[in-house]
Structure formats: structure tokens, C-alpha cells
Motif scaffolding. Structure first.
Motif, PDB file in Angstrom:
ATOM      1  N   UNK A  98       0.845  -1.194   0.000  1.00 44.88           N
ATOM      2  CA  UNK A  98       0.000   0.000   0.000  1.00 44.88           C
ATOM      3  C   UNK A  98       0.882   1.246   0.000  1.00 44.88           C
ATOM      4  N   UNK A  99       0.270   2.378  -0.378  1.00 39.80           N
ATOM      5  CA  UNK A  99       0.959   3.649  -0.186  1.00 39.80           C
ATOM      6  C   UNK A  99       0.239   4.364   0.949  1.00 39.80           C
ATOM      7  N   UNK A 100       1.006   4.861   1.920  1.00 37.81           N
ATOM      8  CA  UNK A 100       0.409   5.601   3.026  1.00 37.81           C
ATOM      9  C   UNK A 100       0.802   7.064   2.863  1.00 37.81           C
ATOM     10  N   UNK A 101      -0.200   7.943   2.909  1.00 36.46           N
ATOM     11  CA  UNK A 101       0.119   9.359   2.854  1.00 36.46           C
ATOM     12  C   UNK A 101      -0.414  10.051   4.099  1.00 36.46           C
ATOM     13  N   UNK A 102       0.211  11.163   4.473  1.00 32.40           N
ATOM     14  CA  UNK A 102      -0.192  11.909   5.667  1.00 32.40           C
ATOM     15  C   UNK A 102       0.971  12.792   6.071  1.00 32.40           C
ATOM     16  N   UNK A 103       0.712  13.849   6.847  1.00 30.63           N
ATOM     17  CA  UNK A 103       1.780  14.777   7.208  1.00 30.63           C
ATOM     18  C   UNK A 103       2.955  14.056   7.876  1.00 30.63           C
ATOM     19  N   UNK A 104       4.133  14.192   7.330  1.00 28.12           N
ATOM     20  CA  UNK A 104       5.339  13.645   7.945  1.00 28.12           C
ATOM     21  C   UNK A 104       5.536  12.149   7.827  1.00 28.12           C
ATOM     22  N   UNK A 105       4.656  11.472   7.098  1.00 21.04           N
ATOM     23  CA  UNK A 105       4.746  10.002   7.006  1.00 21.04           C
ATOM     24  C   UNK A 105       6.135   9.546   6.524  1.00 21.04           C
ATOM     25  N   UNK A 106       6.681  10.289   5.554  1.00 19.52           N
ATOM     26  CA  UNK A 106       7.962   9.840   5.000  1.00 19.52           C
ATOM     27  C   UNK A 106       9.167  10.586   5.560  1.00 19.52           C
ATOM     28  N   UNK A 107       8.903  11.529   6.448  1.00 17.04           N
ATOM     29  CA  UNK A 107       9.990  12.397   6.921  1.00 17.04           C
ATOM     30  C   UNK A 107      10.935  11.657   7.870  1.00 17.04           C
ATOM     31  N   UNK A 108      12.228  11.631   7.531  1.00 20.39           N
ATOM     32  CA  UNK A 108      13.238  11.047   8.414  1.00 20.39           C
ATOM     33  C   UNK A 108      12.931   9.595   8.781  1.00 20.39           C
ATOM     34  N   UNK A 109      12.289   8.900   7.891  1.00 17.78           N
ATOM     35  CA  UNK A 109      11.840   7.538   8.187  1.00 17.78           C
ATOM     36  C   UNK A 109      12.825   6.551   7.592  1.00 17.78           C
ATOM     37  N   UNK A 110      13.117   5.483   8.280  1.00 13.98           N
ATOM     38  CA  UNK A 110      14.035   4.482   7.733  1.00 13.98           C
ATOM     39  C   UNK A 110      13.288   3.357   7.040  1.00 13.98           C
ATOM     40  N   UNK A 111      13.873   2.860   5.945  1.00 15.79           N
ATOM     41  CA  UNK A 111      13.295   1.706   5.261  1.00 15.79           C
ATOM     42  C   UNK A 111      13.378   0.504   6.195  1.00 15.79           C
ATOM     43  N   UNK A 112      12.291  -0.249   6.301  1.00 16.51           N
ATOM     44  CA  UNK A 112      12.267  -1.392   7.198  1.00 16.51           C
ATOM     45  C   UNK A 112      11.681  -1.056   8.564  1.00 16.51           C
ATOM     46  N   UNK A 113      11.434   0.249   8.810  1.00 13.16           N
ATOM     47  CA  UNK A 113      10.878   0.622  10.115  1.00 13.16           C
ATOM     48  C   UNK A 113       9.363   0.415  10.133  1.00 13.16           C
ATOM     49  N   UNK A 114       8.820   0.331  11.348  1.00 10.68           N
ATOM     50  CA  UNK A 114       7.373   0.163  11.531  1.00 10.68           C
ATOM     51  C   UNK A 114       6.691   1.532  11.456  1.00 10.68           C
ATOM     52  N   UNK A 115       5.527   1.562  10.782  1.00 13.06           N
ATOM     53  CA  UNK A 115       4.790   2.823  10.689  1.00 13.06           C
ATOM     54  C   UNK A 115       3.449   2.672  11.394  1.00 13.06           C
ATOM     55  N   UNK A 116       3.157   3.590  12.323  1.00 14.48           N
ATOM     56  CA  UNK A 116       1.841   3.538  12.972  1.00 14.48           C
ATOM     57  C   UNK A 116       0.901   4.529  12.292  1.00 14.48           C
ATOM     58  N   UNK A 117      -0.281   4.078  11.996  1.00 13.24           N
ATOM     59  CA  UNK A 117      -1.241   4.964  11.343  1.00 13.24           C
ATOM     60  C   UNK A 117      -1.883   5.883  12.369  1.00 13.24           C
ATOM     61  N   UNK A 118      -2.262   7.065  11.940  1.00 17.75           N
ATOM     62  CA  UNK A 118      -3.083   7.925  12.807  1.00 17.75           C
ATOM     63  C   UNK A 118      -4.277   8.435  12.002  1.00 17.75           C
ATOM     64  N   UNK A 119      -5.026   9.341  12.615  1.00 16.60           N
ATOM     65  CA  UNK A 119      -6.269   9.796  11.973  1.00 16.60           C
ATOM     66  C   UNK A 119      -6.032  10.439  10.603  1.00 16.60           C
ATOM     67  N   UNK A 120      -4.849  11.065  10.479  1.00 18.62           N
ATOM     68  CA  UNK A 120      -4.605  11.785   9.228  1.00 18.62           C
ATOM     69  C   UNK A 120      -4.027  10.890   8.114  1.00 18.62           C
ATOM     70  N   UNK A 121      -3.695   9.652   8.475  1.00 18.32           N
ATOM     71  CA  UNK A 121      -3.114   8.767   7.459  1.00 18.32           C
ATOM     72  C   UNK A 121      -4.172   8.350   6.433  1.00 18.32           C
ATOM     73  N   UNK A 122      -3.741   8.309   5.195  1.00 20.01           N
ATOM     74  CA  UNK A 122      -4.619   7.765   4.149  1.00 20.01           C
ATOM     75  C   UNK A 122      -3.898   6.576   3.545  1.00 20.01           C
ATOM     76  N   UNK A 123      -4.632   5.477   3.386  1.00 17.02           N
ATOM     77  CA  UNK A 123      -4.006   4.304   2.776  1.00 17.02           C
ATOM     78  C   UNK A 123      -4.483   4.172   1.343  1.00 17.02           C
ATOM     79  N   UNK A 124      -3.570   4.061   0.412  1.00 18.70           N
ATOM     80  CA  UNK A 124      -3.955   3.874  -0.974  1.00 18.70           C
ATOM     81  C   UNK A 124      -3.538   2.487  -1.433  1.00 18.70           C
ATOM     82  N   UNK A 125      -4.536   1.662  -1.717  1.00 20.09           N
ATOM     83  CA  UNK A 125      -4.252   0.283  -2.108  1.00 20.09           C
ATOM     84  C   UNK A 125      -3.882   0.238  -3.573  1.00 20.09           C
ATOM     85  N   UNK A 126      -2.637   0.500  -3.800  1.00 19.27           N
ATOM     86  CA  UNK A 126      -2.150   0.627  -5.166  1.00 19.27           C
ATOM     87  C   UNK A 126      -2.068  -0.733  -5.843  1.00 19.27           C
TER      88      UNK A 126
END
Lengths: 280, 280
Positions: free
Chosen positions: B22-50
Motif C-alpha cells: 500500500x501507499x500511506x500518505x499523511x503529514x510527515x509520514x515519509x519524513x526522516x523515516x528508515x526503510x524497514x521501520x514500523x509505521x503507525x497509522x493515525x487519523x490523518x493517514x490515508x491508505x492507498x491500495x495501489x
């Protein structure tokens, strides 16, 4: 070479020993073949490395920001509602890819004029309206105002992806055009040279005329009767042809040509009818 | 939710616990994030089932016979040679998909008229030639004769996929058209209503004129001087405008309008200049 999917008698989807996905085509390649069986290549076999294309498309998809995919999805849904018809899924990606290029052009202050803009607006009204709506959506979502030319490009994508969605009208238009061409050819005993510049200009004029006919729109008279009469006096052979076209349109479509429309039509017909003089 | 690719500060490509891409979008989702790290969704996250889109495209690709992909590849290469420029890979699939639909329409004896055919031929000559070549290739390989309308659809696909490949000419055309419109507006102290049917017709006429100018082609004179003179006498305000346009074209492009071209131009200009009379 392991067969993993039969496409038809002459083609199969396979995996090479290196693990690469390929399509193999050749006489009998897929005939009576079992999935999981080994396939031996011969001189007639052709290998199509489909994987790279698929990868490239997946990459293209990955490089498109989510927001643009969402916008593109909305445009396609809007178009589907307008035509009450499902449109090919490929359009979502194609359109998102297009919007991404359009935004890049915008950033570089680059406008690529769309020379078909006015014609699309006249001949493919619905597709043009969808393009206009799309530009509005992009402005709202991304706060970016794309040039009018982009309306035309988006409209062409819509038109091209579901060509038969608007076919009834297109068929009628081209039938009326063909009938008028026939009247001209019959009356002047001359088979028009197709394609030629003059012929193309006549057809463009006729297509616009059929659009007016479909909407029962009329030209507002601006040219006086006298110019048309003067023109007919100079080119007397046109009168019967124009009258016959008028009769055809009134009888079949209840559409009455104004003097102005007759004048334009006679000018265009005059350009195509004299054998040997419409070449350059 | 595992991050597998950062798209930008606000979007990342992830794999869900169920293994779905999936693609996850939302403020700061990709900022300073490491590949392989866990991402927690919040209210502002949008999931795009690409994934479903990608699958659909892969499926579309798989359903296209190899032969058509090969033909499509050849057409794209031919176009790339003609424009001396790389064209988006997506075109291979889009075009193969298009040819498949065209063959189906052929089998069902269904012709979808292309209302832009004559205009594409006049305004996008190279794209049209590629379309013609493509139809020839399809005939040779598949022994199937597609209708002329398909030339136009293939040309539109080429045009739409690499819009700026032909841009210099398109830019020049639209600049000349804009200059002529300006002369008309200045001379008649009237801002033309855009878009309107009359305005669009005038622009179509001017675009064709610029095409002739680019090729230094001339209309063969068919209308006598006297009709034009008669028309000018009835509409005297046109003469100065037409003369100024003539002067502009001769000075800048060494293109001399024939009487016939002046006549057509004056007819089109006449239709747009009188305020209040060009609406319906």
C-alpha cells in the motif's frame, strides 16, 4: 523454461531457468501444454521479455505521488458517471502520469499548445467538459492553475481510452457528412480527392455544421443576402448542389440552413469540385 | 505496517501485516523515516491500495497477445526514431491494449468514427504518418485492414504520450494565431469572446493558415477578385484589418496571402468582430 500460463495455441507465459518471466510465442507453443511442464525452444520460438515492461510500469506507478493517483481516480469516476460506463483501469495510471508531467511543465513555465483544443471543444463536448472539471479539481487540490491546453490533453486521454463511449453521436455526424459529400459528388460528376487539403477543410466545416444541427443552433446572419447572390452568379453550378443539401437537411433533420450557412457551404464546395485545380 | 520505500516527506510505500502493498500518505509520514521501520497509522493517514491497480495493469498486460505487444513495441520505436526522442514506456501497453480493442471492433464490424481525423492530419502531420505506418504494419502482420479512423486514434496516443515532442512547431503556430487575434482586437477595439463558436472557427481557420505558411503552400485561386471586392464593399471596416494581417505575415514569415485567402479570412473576421451579435 517452465510453462506457467497458456495464452493461446501459439503463446505461453513461462519462467526461464534464471527465474525471468517471459512470454514464448511460436507455432504450437501453447497447444495441449500442461502448466508446470518444461518447454524446449526451437528456431521458430520468439521470446518476449515482458517483465521489464511490467517493471517499468510498476515503477512509473510507484513514482506517482498518491495525491495524483487519487485525483486521477476521481477524474475517471467523474467520466464514468458522465458516460454511465466503465472506463479501462489503465486510464487511472495514464492520467496520473500525465498530470505529473503537466505539473512539471507548469514548474518550468512551459506551455505545450494543444492545436486541437477548439476542435475538441466543438466535436467532443462531454470529454472537454470532463477536462475542464479535471483542471478545476487539480486547482482545488493542488492550488495550481494549469493552462487551458491541458483541458484538451485530458479530454484526449478520456476520448482515447473509451473510444466508443460517445459513438452514437460520432456515427451520426460522420454519416451526415458522408451523405453531403455524396450529394456533391453526384451533382458535379466528380469523385473528390481524399484526402486533400480542400477536402479536409470541407469535412471540418461539415462536422461543425452537424454539431450545430444536433443542437439546432443557427448562425446569426451577418453576411447579407447580396454577397451570397453575387457569389452564386459567379459560380452558377453551385446553386443546385446547395439546394439539394438544404433539402436533405430539412427533410431528414428538420434543420434549415440560413443564407450565411449556405454561403459558407458554397465557398467550401466551390473549392473541391473542379477537377485538376485542387492539387498543390 | 512496514516501510519499504519513501516517496516524499508525506508519503511512503509500505507492506501491511497481511502482506498487501500500500501507499500511506499523511503529514510527515515519509519524513526522516528508515526503510524497514514500523509505521503507525493515525487519523490523518490515508491508505492507498495501489496493488489492485498494478495487478489490473499486469493482468491487462498478460491478456494482450505477444504479437500485439511486439507490434506495439515496433510502433513506439518507429515513433522514437521519427522524433529522435524516448517515449514513455507506458505507451507500449496502452497502444497494444488499443490495437486489441481495434481488432475486436473490426471483428464486430464496428467503426467508431474519429471526428478529429482531418484536423490531426493537418495539424499533427508526423503523428498522423506514424498512425498510417502503424496501420500498415498491422495489415502486414495480422492481415487485417483497420479503418482510416484508427490512424487518428493511434496518432492521438502518440501525441498524448509525448506531448512536447513536437512542441516547437505547435508553439510557433499558436503564437502566430495569437498575434493575428491581437491585430483583429486592436483594429476593431473589441475583445473577442473566448471561447465562442465563431471564435473557435476563426482559430481553426488560422491554425490551418499557419500550416500552409510553414510549408509555404498557397491556395490555388478559385474565387474571383470581384467577390472579395464585393464583400469588402459591404463590410468596409474589414479592409484595414486584413491588410495589416497581410503585412504582418509578409514581414515576419515572407508569406503572401492570395486574394482567396484574404477573402476567407475576411469572412471569419467578420463573424467575430461585432459585439453582441456573436452569441447564441
Amino acid at each position: 523454461m517452465l510453462v506457467i500460463k497458456i495464452l493461446n495455441n501459439n503463446a505461453a507465459f513461462c519462467v526461464t531457468d534464471d527465474g525471468e518471466e517471459v512470454i514464448v510465442s511460436g507455432p504450437g507453443v501453447g497447444y495441449n501444454r500442461k502448466i508446470g511442464s518444461q518447454l524446449k525452444l526451437n528456431k521458430e520460438s520468439k521470446i518476449y521479455r515482458v517483465k521489464s515492461d511490467k517493471e517499468q510500469i510498476s515503477d512509473a506507478l510507484l513514482n506517482i505521488p498518491t495525491e495524483l493517483l487519487e485525483i486521477s481516480q476521481e477524474i475517471v469516476e467523474y467520466a464514468e458517471n458522465m458516460f454511465d460506463k466503465k472506463i479501462s483501469d489503465i486510464l487511472v495510471v495514464v492520467l496520473a502520469d500525465h498530470i505529473m508531467s503537466a505539473l512539471q511543465r507548469q514548474q518550468n513555465h512551459l506551455v505545450v499548445p494543444n492545436l486541437l483544443l477548439e476542435e475538441i471543444q466543438a466535436l467532443y463536448e462531454k470529454e472537454f467538459l470532463i477536462g475542464e472539471w479535471a483542471i478545476g479539481l487539480i486547482k482545488e487540490r493542488l492550488n495550481l492553475v494549469l493552462p487551458r491546453d491541458e483541458i484538451g490533453y485530458i479530454a484526449l486521454h478520456i476520448l482515447n481510452s473509451g473510444e466508443n463511449i460517445n459513438s452514437a453521436e460520432a456515427v451520426q455526424t460522420s454519416e451526415v457528412v458522408a451523405e453531403i459529400i455524396e450529394i456533391i459528388e453526384k451533382n458535379h460528376h466528380y469523385r473528390l480527392e481524399k484526402p486533400s487539403t480542400q477536402y479536409n477543410r470541407l469535412v471540418t466545416h461539415l462536422k461543425f455544421l452537424v454539431q450545430r444541427l444536433n443542437k439546432q443552433e443557427q448562425f446569426i446572419e451577418k453576411t447579407s443576402n447580396s454577397t451570397y447572390e453575387f457569389f452564386l452568379k459567379e459560380n452558377p453550378s453551385l446553386e443546385e448542389t446547395i439546394n439539394e443539401i438544404c433539402h436533405f437537411l430539412v427533410t431528414n433533420y428538420k434543420y434549415k440552413l440560413t443564407t450565411e450557412e449556405k454561403f459558407y457551404l458554397s465557398i467550401h464546395v466551390n473549392k473541391v469540385i473542379e477537377k485538376g485545380s485542387n492539387h498543390f
